[in-house]
Scaffold this active site. Structure first.
Site, PDB file in Angstrom:
ATOM      1  N   ARG A 188       8.431  -5.031 -14.812  1.00  0.00           N
ATOM      2  CA  ARG A 188       8.255  -4.029 -13.763  1.00  0.00           C
ATOM      3  C   ARG A 188       7.187  -3.016 -14.199  1.00  0.00           C
ATOM      4  NH1 ARG A 188       9.342  -3.031  -8.406  1.00  0.00           N
ATOM      5  NH2 ARG A 188      10.529  -1.140  -8.051  1.00  0.00           N
ATOM      6  N   THR A 199       5.953  -8.509  -1.665  1.00  0.00           N
ATOM      7  CA  THR A 199       6.738  -9.185  -2.674  1.00  0.00           C
ATOM      8  C   THR A 199       6.751 -10.683  -2.401  1.00  0.00           C
ATOM      9  OG1 THR A 199       8.078  -7.214  -2.705  1.00  0.00           O
ATOM     10  CG2 THR A 199       9.042  -9.173  -3.695  1.00  0.00           C
ATOM     11  N   THR A 208       5.818  -8.432  -7.095  1.00  0.00           N
ATOM     12  CA  THR A 208       5.391  -7.649  -5.947  1.00  0.00           C
ATOM     13  C   THR A 208       4.288  -6.666  -6.266  1.00  0.00           C
ATOM     14  OG1 THR A 208       6.220  -6.252  -4.159  1.00  0.00           O
ATOM     15  CG2 THR A 208       7.076  -5.784  -6.332  1.00  0.00           C
ATOM     16  N   ASN A 245       4.611  -4.177  -4.026  1.00  0.00           N
ATOM     17  CA  ASN A 245       5.425  -3.361  -3.119  1.00  0.00           C
ATOM     18  C   ASN A 245       5.021  -3.660  -1.676  1.00  0.00           C
ATOM     19  OD1 ASN A 245       7.511  -1.709  -2.385  1.00  0.00           O
ATOM     20  ND2 ASN A 245       6.279   0.135  -2.384  1.00  0.00           N
ATOM     21  N   ASP A 298       8.871   3.384  -5.036  1.00  0.00           N
ATOM     22  CA  ASP A 298      10.258   2.972  -5.308  1.00  0.00           C
ATOM     23  C   ASP A 298      11.007   3.996  -6.160  1.00  0.00           C
ATOM     24  OD1 ASP A 298      10.273   0.724  -3.772  1.00  0.00           O
ATOM     25  OD2 ASP A 298       9.918  -0.679  -5.399  1.00  0.00           O
TER      26      ASP A 298
HETATM   27  O1  DON Z   1      11.019  -3.570  -5.959  1.00  0.00           O
HETATM   28  C1  DON Z   1      11.375  -3.454  -4.800  1.00  0.00           C
HETATM   29  O2  DON Z   1      12.547  -3.431  -4.468  1.00  0.00           O
HETATM   30  C2  DON Z   1      10.320  -3.363  -3.722  1.00  0.00           C
HETATM   31  N1  DON Z   1       9.109  -2.828  -4.276  1.00  0.00           N
HETATM   32  C3  DON Z   1      10.124  -4.709  -3.124  1.00  0.00           C
HETATM   33  C4  DON Z   1       9.139  -4.684  -1.994  1.00  0.00           C
HETATM   34  C5  DON Z   1       9.247  -5.847  -1.103  1.00  0.00           C
HETATM   35  O3  DON Z   1      10.095  -6.693  -1.238  1.00  0.00           O
HETATM   36  C6  DON Z   1       8.254  -5.905  -0.004  1.00  0.00           C
HETATM   37  N2  DON Z   1       8.343  -7.164   0.646  1.00  0.00           N
HETATM   38  N3  DON Z   1       8.621  -7.512   1.664  1.00  0.00           N
END
Ligand code: DON
Length: 578
Positions: free
Chosen positions: A112, A388, A406, A408, A430
């Protein structure tokens, strides 16, 4: 002489005009057929790759054919996704990987993004303490220090069977250098975000061009090919140091971003112990913090297990009520207790404690919805010291990998590293910019997920592997922000409880409760009218949304064959194996 010249000139102008008209016509003519055959559901004997773009799935399959294992295949697929799925596949973002080797040993890799050293808790607040909404979502300040390349190198060092890093990068470099035909959904997205690309970049080529993008157009990414070649030559150092690092920092300085050379050099992945929980005769292996996904999924499963939801019937009001009430309670806990466990003492053992979870459902009323405002996060005595994309792969040895990665939102911060050819994430959104203020996905956080230098922002990504009776059974995960966790939960329940074949389980309409807002989001065909009415009568608020997360899954069938299922919600999801 003059005449001759003149005649020649006329002929040549005619030739040029004719050619230009032809070229223009060719450019304008939309290909009638999509450039790729998409397979959403397939059964194969030995190996399976399910990923978010057909060319990326094919790269994974090719590596398996060359004798690579599931980890080799996933690394090559991830680099290919950075080229052929630029809205989510990435080298400028981060992600999570859950591995289960054929001998049953399980592992979890956290790559991450981290907040830069200069990040501050109140960096998105104005002088009155109000969140300046866009700052964490687009532009240079939204960017966390990317983790993907370090993650891929760490996975390679620990698990590669092929032991040939360059071979894993080669397909991505070729796709970037020679170009590939874009899908309809990529063309739509590139057109949709054109203005934002122009706003945040002095030069947004090759993603912005004069004429609109069409399905089948060739996207060539020369700068990205060079960046990937540096990674191929030097490993993660080809990204976190030297020319690529210099380009990222120059980009940051151009737009007032925070990431420095030191930040890049200091980026660290973490190997973590996966969260392992049981549901009936299934063992669920999933991602610990800095994602909330695994804790939340495990909590929900244990809360739901005592209820005979199969007898209640698929998406009957009774079953939806139980699942939604479990979801409500779990997201309330998430908002208070979940964050990066390296920075905040996330009480994982307490949150997964059976007595606590039973107590949490003790006020469940089978006839009535709870009210989120009067149901906050649970209390317990702390016992411990404290757009993502997902890829699911199983190889012929039975090694399994589940990876979610991702930027994001679509194309992340929309900031393209000038000269580097790749988008940077907007993962800083996030974090909880201010207690109680929702992020893009409507998620609320507090202290546990406050911004701190070097900290990882809380995620909902839920890469998961399931065993049944001690044997590999399912690999699954999804993009979809806050709806990822509930989509993974419901897909698993569709198979385990409602006995659906995998493709039906993935395609089945879904619903989602995340505590706040106090509503059940429902896909248009989820829960029939009569059952919806019963839920309203219980006090639930139903809110229809177009679609939620996009599951990619593999199931081991009783005869040992592999069923790969991609989500029909994403026209580019593709399952392929042999
Ligand atoms: O880490 C996360 O939970 C978000 N940044 C994920 C973003 C995401 O899934 C966007 N896609 N549709």
């Amino acid at each position: 002489m003059y005449n001759k010249y003149c005649t020649k000139s006329k002929q040549s102008s005619f030739f040029w005009i004719f050619s230009i008209v032809l070229i223009f016509a060719a450019c304008r003519t939309k290909p009638t057929a999509p450039p790729y055959t998409i397979v959403q559901s397939v059964v194969e004997d030995s190996c399976m790759v399910v990923a978010g773009q057909p060319l990326a799935s094919k790269v994974g399959v090719e590596i398996l054919r060359q004798g690579g294992n599931a980890v080799d295949a996933v690394i090559a697929t991830q680099f290919a996704l950075a080229v052929v799925h630029p809205r989510a596949g990435n080298i400028g973002g981060g992600g999570f990987m859950v591995v289960r080797m054929a001998d049953g040993a399980a592992d979890a890799l956290d790559y991450r993004e981290q907040a830069p050293a200069a990040a501050r808790r109140d960096m998105y607040l104005d002088s009155t303490g109000t969140v300046v909404e866009q700052l964490s979502k687009v532009g240079h300040l939204a960017v966390g220090v990317p983790g993907t390349v370090a993650g891929m190198e760490a996975a390679f060092n620990k698990y590669s069977q092929l032991k040939d890093w360059k071979a894993l990068l080669a397909p991505a470099i070729k796709l970037a250098a020679e170009g590939y035909k874009i899908t309809q959904s990529e063309a739509d997205r590139l057109n949709k975000f054109k203005e934002q690309f122009e706003k945040y970049n002095e030069n947004a080529a090759p993603f912005v061009r004069k004429q609109p993008w069409n399905m089948g157009d060739l996207l060539v990414q020369k700068d990205l090919a060079r960046t990937l070649t540096r990674i191929s030559d030097r490993g993660a150092k080809g990204f976190y140091e030297g020319e690529t690092a210099g380009l990222i920092v120059a980009e940051m300085q151009r737009g007032g971003g925070l990431i420095t050379l030191e930040d890049l050099k200091n980026y660290r992945i973490k190997w973590r112990a996966p969260i392992v929980s049981n549901y009936k005769n299934y063992k669920v292996i999933t991602m610990p913090p800095s994602s909330s996904g695994g804790v939340a999924l495990s909590q929900m499963l244990e809360m739901i297990e005592p209820f005979p939801i199969a007898d209640y019937g698929f998406q009957s009001a009774k079953a939806v009520h139980v699942i939604a009430e479990a979801e409500r309670r779990v997201y309330a806990d998430r908002s208070k207790y979940l964050g990066d466990s390296d920075f905040y003492p996330v009480p994982i053992d307490s949150l997964l404690d059976s007595t606590y979870l039973a107590m949490r459902m003790a006020d469940f009323d089978p006839a009535k919805a709870a009210v989120s405002d009067s149901l906050s996060s649970g209390n317990f005595k702390r016992v411990e010291s404290f757009e993502t994309t997902h890829t699911s792969i199983v190889d012929s040895e039975g090694n399994a990998v589940s990876v979610t990665t991702t930027l994001n939102l679509n194309y992340g911060s929309k900031v393209l590293v000038e000269g580097g050819g790749f988008f940077l994430n907007d993962e800083m959104d996030d974090f909880s910019a201010k207690p109680g203020v929702p992020n893009f996905f409507g998620l609320i956080g507090a202290e546990a997920n406050a911004i701190e230098p070097g900290k990882r922002m809380l995620s909902s990504m839920t890469p998961t592997i399931v065993e049944k009776d001690g044997k590999l059974f399912m690999v699954l995960g999804a993009p979809g922000g806050s709806t990822i966790i509930t989509a993974v939960l419901q897909t698993f329940l569709n198979v385990a409880e409602y006995k659906m074949p995998l493709d039906k389980a993935v395609a089945a309409p879904r619903f989602h409760h995340q505590w706040l807002p106090d509503e059940i989001k429902v896909e248009p065909t989820a829960i029939d009218t009569l059952e919806r009415k019963k839920l309203w009568d219980m006090g639930h608020h139903l809110h229809e949304v177009k679609r939620m997360a996009l599951i990619k899954a593999v199931q081991v069938l009783p005869d040992g064959k592999l069923h790969g299922a991609a989500d029909p919600r994403n026209p580019d999801d593709h399952a392929e194996g042999f």
